[in-house]
Write an enzyme that holds these catalytic residues in place. Structure first.
Site, PDB file in Angstrom:
ATOM      1  N   LYS A 218      -9.764  -2.532  -5.061  1.00 34.72           N
ATOM      2  CA  LYS A 218     -10.144  -3.454  -4.069  1.00 34.72           C
ATOM      3  C   LYS A 218     -11.491  -3.411  -3.813  1.00 34.72           C
ATOM      4  CE  LYS A 218      -9.416  -4.271   0.964  1.00 34.72           C
ATOM      5  NZ  LYS A 218      -8.517  -3.762   2.054  1.00 34.72           N
ATOM      6  N   GLU A 224     -12.144   7.499  -8.867  1.00 32.61           N
ATOM      7  CA  GLU A 224     -11.306   7.771  -9.951  1.00 32.61           C
ATOM      8  C   GLU A 224     -11.409   6.428 -10.874  1.00 32.61           C
ATOM      9  OE1 GLU A 224     -10.605   8.363  -7.079  1.00 32.61           O
ATOM     10  OE2 GLU A 224      -9.352  10.141  -6.829  1.00 32.61           O
ATOM     11  N   GLY A 275      -4.695  -1.736   0.468  1.00 33.95           N
ATOM     12  CA  GLY A 275      -4.325  -1.366  -0.847  1.00 33.95           C
ATOM     13  C   GLY A 275      -2.723  -1.285  -1.147  1.00 33.95           C
ATOM     14  N   ARG A 276      -2.134  -0.433  -0.257  1.00 35.27           N
ATOM     15  CA  ARG A 276      -0.756  -0.105  -0.374  1.00 35.27           C
ATOM     16  C   ARG A 276       0.211  -1.391  -0.244  1.00 35.27           C
ATOM     17  NH1 ARG A 276      -3.536   2.140   3.425  1.00 35.27           N
ATOM     18  NH2 ARG A 276      -3.150   2.115   5.654  1.00 35.27           N
ATOM     19  N   GLU A 361       0.465   6.793   4.093  1.00 35.96           N
ATOM     20  CA  GLU A 361      -0.943   6.513   4.340  1.00 35.96           C
ATOM     21  C   GLU A 361      -0.968   5.612   5.551  1.00 35.96           C
ATOM     22  OE1 GLU A 361      -3.760   4.298   1.497  1.00 35.96           O
ATOM     23  OE2 GLU A 361      -4.138   6.305   0.927  1.00 35.96           O
ATOM     24  N   HIS A 392      20.770  17.796  -9.234  1.00 33.32           N
ATOM     25  CA  HIS A 392      20.510  19.003  -9.838  1.00 33.32           C
ATOM     26  C   HIS A 392      19.249  19.773  -9.665  1.00 33.32           C
ATOM     27  CE1 HIS A 392      24.217  17.904 -11.947  1.00 33.32           C
ATOM     28  NE2 HIS A 392      23.841  16.749 -11.884  1.00 33.32           N
ATOM     29  N   LYS A 501     -13.333  12.940   0.216  1.00 34.57           N
ATOM     30  CA  LYS A 501     -14.031  12.175  -0.774  1.00 34.57           C
ATOM     31  C   LYS A 501     -15.580  12.844  -0.665  1.00 34.57           C
ATOM     32  CE  LYS A 501     -11.436   8.046  -0.929  1.00 34.57           C
ATOM     33  NZ  LYS A 501     -11.504   6.479  -0.683  1.00 34.57           N
TER      34      LYS A 501
HETATM   35  O1  F6P Z   1      -8.294   6.519  -0.931  1.00 36.23           O
HETATM   36  C1  F6P Z   1      -7.190   5.762  -0.487  1.00 36.23           C
HETATM   37  C2  F6P Z   1      -7.485   4.398  -0.848  1.00 36.23           C
HETATM   38  O2  F6P Z   1      -8.394   3.608  -0.187  1.00 36.23           O
HETATM   39  C3  F6P Z   1      -6.265   3.546  -0.720  1.00 36.23           C
HETATM   40  O3  F6P Z   1      -5.767   3.254   0.381  1.00 36.23           O
HETATM   41  C4  F6P Z   1      -6.354   2.792  -1.916  1.00 36.23           C
HETATM   42  O4  F6P Z   1      -4.776   2.189  -2.207  1.00 36.23           O
HETATM   43  C5  F6P Z   1      -6.615   3.464  -2.853  1.00 36.23           C
HETATM   44  O5  F6P Z   1      -7.637   4.220  -2.554  1.00 36.23           O
HETATM   45  C6  F6P Z   1      -7.504   2.721  -4.095  1.00 36.23           C
HETATM   46  O6  F6P Z   1      -8.656   1.906  -3.629  1.00 36.23           O
HETATM   47  P1  F6P Z   1      -9.208   0.713  -4.430  1.00 36.23           P
HETATM   48  O7  F6P Z   1      -8.148  -0.220  -4.618  1.00 36.23           O
HETATM   49  O8  F6P Z   1     -10.383   0.357  -3.525  1.00 36.23           O
HETATM   50  O9  F6P Z   1      -9.747   1.312  -5.611  1.00 36.23           O
END
Ligand code: F6P
Length: 537
Positions: A218, A224, A275-276, A361, A392, A501
């Site tokens: 987003k 990452e 995002g979620r 979250e 199990h 972060k």
């Molecule tokens: O760090 C949490 C977050 O902002 C989530 O809410 C989101 O889904 C994820 O990181 C990834 O964010 P993006 O889609 O902006 O890379």
């Protein structure tokens, strides 16, 4: 309307009534017992069951009675849940800390304005579909792209690079649709982790000329994803990949950053999509590639069925509302600190991971919309594993441990495989676990004794089709929304992930440059130094 002024659940008149009822009926000698409740009321199972679209829910094995439901529903009315729901559907800026509307539902309705509004809120969906005017055109372009790609024999592999909501939803849905026999097309891979082992393990199996990378983010700024996308791009060039624009697409609310990265095209969406909650938006591109246009449309249609139910059903028979009220009852009255989700379908094995982000979250917050510290507990720990594997591993603790953990069983009636002797046994195991938790067992030795009276909920889907899955996921989204509304918190921001972060960036510098940063605490500084020097050895 200032939604921050809505009463929080513990300020509503029904709250002390619930406290008094809990003390009277659920504590001390003669406290509520599920076995007795079923013995005294032959209609209990039916009375506490609800249908919503393709989802059937049995809430009867929970520590609730008719009065609890009545008072909880009164609580939802007093907290203005229905008006708040309508405000979300109308596109009001209910995400107050970020001053944004919450628009994920609108992406489900972009193509499909409801035919005849049967409820003001459904009408709201029709009107508000225009609040994201680009949604229909973007979705249409995305589905065209997905269809072309599915027909393109030159592309054998698609890699979705994203994390959090840009990974968990699409990854789980693709896995579920595959298991349900509703996915085809090129091989799909997902890379999320900053840990290079994930990408490094995948790259040798790919050929640059036949791979498409989707960079899903987003913000297009998540560390990452930027790291993994950059490494993928470097690998692509090193393999003589050439036409980057053909092999990298982006899905993002930040089209400029996507273009600067070099993605050939970007399917853009608005900032109102959290995002979620984003799998219905272009973040669902991987789903569209796996399921095709018809499959993706069916997923949206299933979700719309749940939206219509949520918008139109009275609160007392409104499944997302009743599940949220049950969650509140379990958390704030019984004091249960976690809830276990046990999907009895291999295709849903990532459902608990997806729900962890959605629920924790969204509602793992300690202040309300007015900035006041919450005097009551909010999101419990969501955890779980597919059945029967979980049986199990940790079911021992569910049956005889010192903590009571409400369990949510998710069952799928029809299997997509034709191996005899599996599916009925699987379903029987799920029902058996719920029954054993409730009934317990008078053992002939202390270690063989089961107290029973342990609560569970059972959700039933007819199949693992896109429609059923869409309805199930929309149900979870709305339930999360209602619970946040009751707790008076903002379910749509996530400031809690920011601090770590910032620290990571400072520590990375110390690790790379060996800076003796005096701002680092002695423990972190010593660990960083140890890591740095041992790396050199
Ligand atoms: O760090 C949490 C977050 O902002 C989530 O809410 C989101 O889904 C994820 O990181 C990834 O964010 P993006 O889609 O902006 O890379």
């Amino acid at each position: 309307m200032d939604w921050r002024q809505r009463p929080r659940c513990d300020e509503a008149p029904a709250w002390p009534l619930l406290q008094a009822h809990f003390a009277r009926r659920f504590e001390g000698p003669g406290a509520f017992d599920l076995r007795r409740a079923f013995a005294q009321d032959a209609g209990r199972a039916a009375a506490f069951s609800l249908d919503a679209g393709p989802v059937f829910a049995d809430l009867s094995k929970n520590l609730i009675d008719v009065e609890v439901r009545r008072l909880l529903t009164q609580l939802a009315h007093e907290c203005g849940v229905a008006a708040y729901r309508d405000a979300m559907l109308l596109g009001e800026r209910i995400n107050t800390s970020e001053d944004r509307a919450v628009t994920h539902v609108h992406w489900r309705w972009a193509f499909n304005p409801a035919p005849a509004p049967v409820h003001q809120a459904q009408q709201a969906i029709v009107i508000i579909a225009n609040v994201v005017p680009e949604a229909a055109a973007t979705q249409s372009a995305m589905l065209d792209f997905a269809e072309k790609l599915r027909a393109d024999a030159a592309i054998t592999d698609v890699v979705n690079i994203g994390i959090g909501g840009s990974d968990l939803g699409p990854r789980m849905v693709v896995q579920a649709l595959r298991a349900g026999g509703h996915a085809s097309g090129p091989r799909l891979h997902f890379v999320a982790n900053m840990d290079g082992h994930e990408l490094a393990a995948l790259l040798p199996s790919l050929r640059a000329q036949s791979t498409l990378f989707i960079v899903a983010s987003k913000t297009f700024g998540t560390a990452e994803t930027v790291r993994n996308a950059t490494s993928a791009r470097d690998w692509f060039h090193a393999q003589g990949g050439g036409d980057m624009a053909r092999h990298f697409v982006a899905v993002s609310a930040n089209a400029e950053a996507a273009a600067a990265f070099g993605a050939g095209r970007c399917f853009a969406f608005d900032e109102g999509v959290g995002g979620r909650y984003s799998l219905w938006s272009p973040v669902g591109l991987a789903i569209a590639i796996a399921a095709g246009r018809a499959g993706f449309a069916a997923l949206l249609a299933g979700a719309r069925e749940m939206d219509a139910h949520f918008a139109g059903a009275p609160l007392t028979s409104n499944l997302p509302v009743q599940l949220a009220l049950l969650d509140l009852w379990n958390r704030n009255f019984h004091g249960f600190a976690s809830r276990c989700v046990a999907p009895y379908h291999h295709g849903l094995r990532r459902l608990p991971a997806y729900l962890q982000q959605l629920e924790m979250e969204s509602n793992g917050k300690g202040v309300d919309l007015r900035g006041r510290a919450l005097p009551i507990a909010s999101a419990p720990v969501t955890w779980g594993e597919a059945g029967t594997n979980g049986q199990h591993a940790f079911f021992q603790m569910l049956h005889q441990g010192c903590d009571v953990v409400p369990v949510e069983f998710v069952l799928v009636r029809r299997a997509a495989h034709n191996l005899p002797g599996h599916h009925d046994k699987l379903l029987a195991n799920a029902l058996a676990q719920a029954r054993a938790l409730m009934l317990g067992h008078a053992g002939d030795a202390p270690e063989r004794h089961f107290t029973g009276n342990r609560p569970s909920t059972t959700l039933l889907l007819p199949d693992l089709s896109p429609r059923s899955l869409g309805a199930l996921l929309a149900l979870y989204e709305h339930r999360t929304f209602v619970l946040g509304a009751l707790w008076g918190i903002n379910s749509f921001d996530q400031w809690g992930v920011e601090l770590g972060k910032q620290h990571a960036e400072e520590i990375r510098r110390a690790l790379e440059c060996g800076l003796e940063d005096p701002r680092l605490d002695p423990s972190t500084r010593a660990l960083a130094e140890r890591l740095r020097t041992s790396k050199r050895d």
